[in-house]
Design a protein around this motif. Structure first.
Motif, PDB file in Angstrom:
ATOM      1  N   ARG A 170      20.354 -54.215  12.422  1.00  9.70           N
ATOM      2  CA  ARG A 170      21.632 -54.371  12.651  1.00  9.70           C
ATOM      3  C   ARG A 170      22.287 -53.361  13.452  1.00  9.70           C
ATOM      4  NH1 ARG A 170      26.338 -57.232   9.243  1.00  9.70           N
ATOM      5  NH2 ARG A 170      24.675 -59.533   8.772  1.00  9.70           N
ATOM      6  N   GLN A 187      21.226 -53.893  18.077  1.00 15.05           N
ATOM      7  CA  GLN A 187      22.689 -54.555  19.309  1.00 15.05           C
ATOM      8  C   GLN A 187      22.371 -54.278  20.849  1.00 15.05           C
ATOM      9  OE1 GLN A 187      26.534 -52.528  18.215  1.00 15.05           O
ATOM     10  NE2 GLN A 187      25.683 -52.456  15.518  1.00 15.05           N
ATOM     11  N   ARG A 225      33.914 -59.992   4.231  1.00 14.59           N
ATOM     12  CA  ARG A 225      32.653 -59.665   3.545  1.00 14.59           C
ATOM     13  C   ARG A 225      32.493 -59.401   2.011  1.00 14.59           C
ATOM     14  NH1 ARG A 225      28.966 -58.075   6.392  1.00 14.59           N
ATOM     15  NH2 ARG A 225      30.001 -57.773   8.360  1.00 14.59           N
ATOM     16  N   ARG A 249      28.076 -62.255   6.677  1.00 15.70           N
ATOM     17  CA  ARG A 249      28.922 -62.517   7.638  1.00 15.70           C
ATOM     18  C   ARG A 249      28.411 -61.246   8.687  1.00 15.70           C
ATOM     19  NH1 ARG A 249      33.497 -63.537   8.336  1.00 15.70           N
ATOM     20  NH2 ARG A 249      34.634 -62.062  10.127  1.00 15.70           N
ATOM     21  N   PRO A 250      28.162 -61.749   9.984  1.00 15.32           N
ATOM     22  CA  PRO A 250      28.152 -60.873  11.032  1.00 15.32           C
ATOM     23  C   PRO A 250      29.035 -59.388  11.314  1.00 15.32           C
ATOM     24  CG  PRO A 250      28.415 -63.140  12.528  1.00 15.32           C
ATOM     25  CD  PRO A 250      28.665 -62.821  10.674  1.00 15.32           C
ATOM     26  N   TYR A 303      30.362 -60.146  17.613  1.00 12.26           N
ATOM     27  CA  TYR A 303      29.897 -60.195  16.436  1.00 12.26           C
ATOM     28  C   TYR A 303      28.150 -59.374  16.821  1.00 12.26           C
ATOM     29  CZ  TYR A 303      34.102 -61.514  14.464  1.00 12.26           C
ATOM     30  OH  TYR A 303      34.957 -61.498  14.035  1.00 12.26           O
ATOM     31  N   VAL A 304      27.468 -59.003  15.910  1.00 16.09           N
ATOM     32  CA  VAL A 304      26.202 -58.522  15.462  1.00 16.09           C
ATOM     33  C   VAL A 304      25.851 -58.946  14.433  1.00 16.09           C
ATOM     34  CG1 VAL A 304      26.095 -57.525  17.647  1.00 16.09           C
ATOM     35  CG2 VAL A 304      26.746 -56.329  15.744  1.00 16.09           C
TER      36      VAL A 304
END
Length: 242
Positions: free
Chosen positions: A88, A92, A219, A225-226, A241-242
């Protein structure tokens, strides 16, 4: 030979560097850690109040964190970031973080949490000598523990601010702390407290901290969730959102 990536990022972090042709300060890499307790009726977050003498966000309640230090690139660790967290951070769109920086960000968050609150996200290990910012931490007989950390958000300070940070927010369970008791002679924050979400929202929070508190609440219901990425483009807030 190319300059090591650590030195390149430290150059950015050690001095006020401006973007060519714009005069806008380039943001410094920084990391924040949100410790979460779930041993009561409501989840609680570790927060602290900054000293009123600070030039940046005086008297505000924040999560412990700060900018990346040179030593964050080389310090040994008891574990590494999970592959998911590393992915993550390093994949990005338009704003990837090299692997060395991703690891340094996680370690910076752990180190700053110890410096500001006296709490160790770590595993017991023989005390070892060290120089620089990690000396007090390693002297505790502990090595930083990266594995429990989740990546939850990223935010870049608006370009009109006189101090700018490219901050990554991590989260970890308080069960991963060596102890809930603070180490003596530690704690740069004026006051620290474990607060539930309603109590947190009633505090004097910076806007980004308020946003992240709400994100943590979501969360805890949906761990997959991203992660939101907040920055400013052409003078307007941009959220992806990533």
């Amino acid at each position: 030979m190319d300059e090591p990536i650590e030195a390149k990022f430290d150059t950015i972090n050690d001095a006020a560097v401006r973007e060519p042709g714009t005069g806008v300060l380039r943001p410094r890499h920084a990391a924040t850690l949100i410790m979460v307790r779930t041993d009561a009726a409501k989840p609680r977050l570790l927060m602290g109040r900054r000293n009123r003498g600070h030039a940046f966000m005086p008297d505000k309640w924040v999560f412990p964190g700060g900018r990346v230090d040179r030593g964050d690139y080389w310090v040994p660790a008891a574990s590494e970031l999970s592959p998911e967290v590393t992915a993550r951070l390093t994949h990005q769109p338009r704003h990837p973080s090299p692997v060395a920086l991703a690891r340094a960000l996680g370690l910076a968050a752990i180190r700053e949490t110890f410096e500001e609150t006296g709490l160790l996200l770590a595993r017991p290990a023989p005390a070892r000598p060290a120089a620089g910012a990690w000396r007090p931490f390693l002297a505790q007989g502990a090595l930083p523990d990266l594995a429990p950390m989740a990546f939850v958000a990223r935010a870049i300070t608006p370009p009109y601010r006189n101090r700018r940070f490219d901050a990554r927010f991590f989260m970890a369970s308080a069960e991963a702390l060596i102890s809930l008791d603070r180490q003596p002679d530690c704690g740069e924050l004026d006051e620290i407290a474990w607060v539930d979400f309603d109590e947190a929202m009633a505090l004097d929070l910076p806007n980004i901290t308020r946003f992240v508190v709400a994100e943590i609440g979501q969360r805890l219901k949906d761990a997959g969730r991203p992660a939101p990425f907040m920055r400013f483009l052409n003078g307007a807030r941009n959220l992806t959102y990533v």
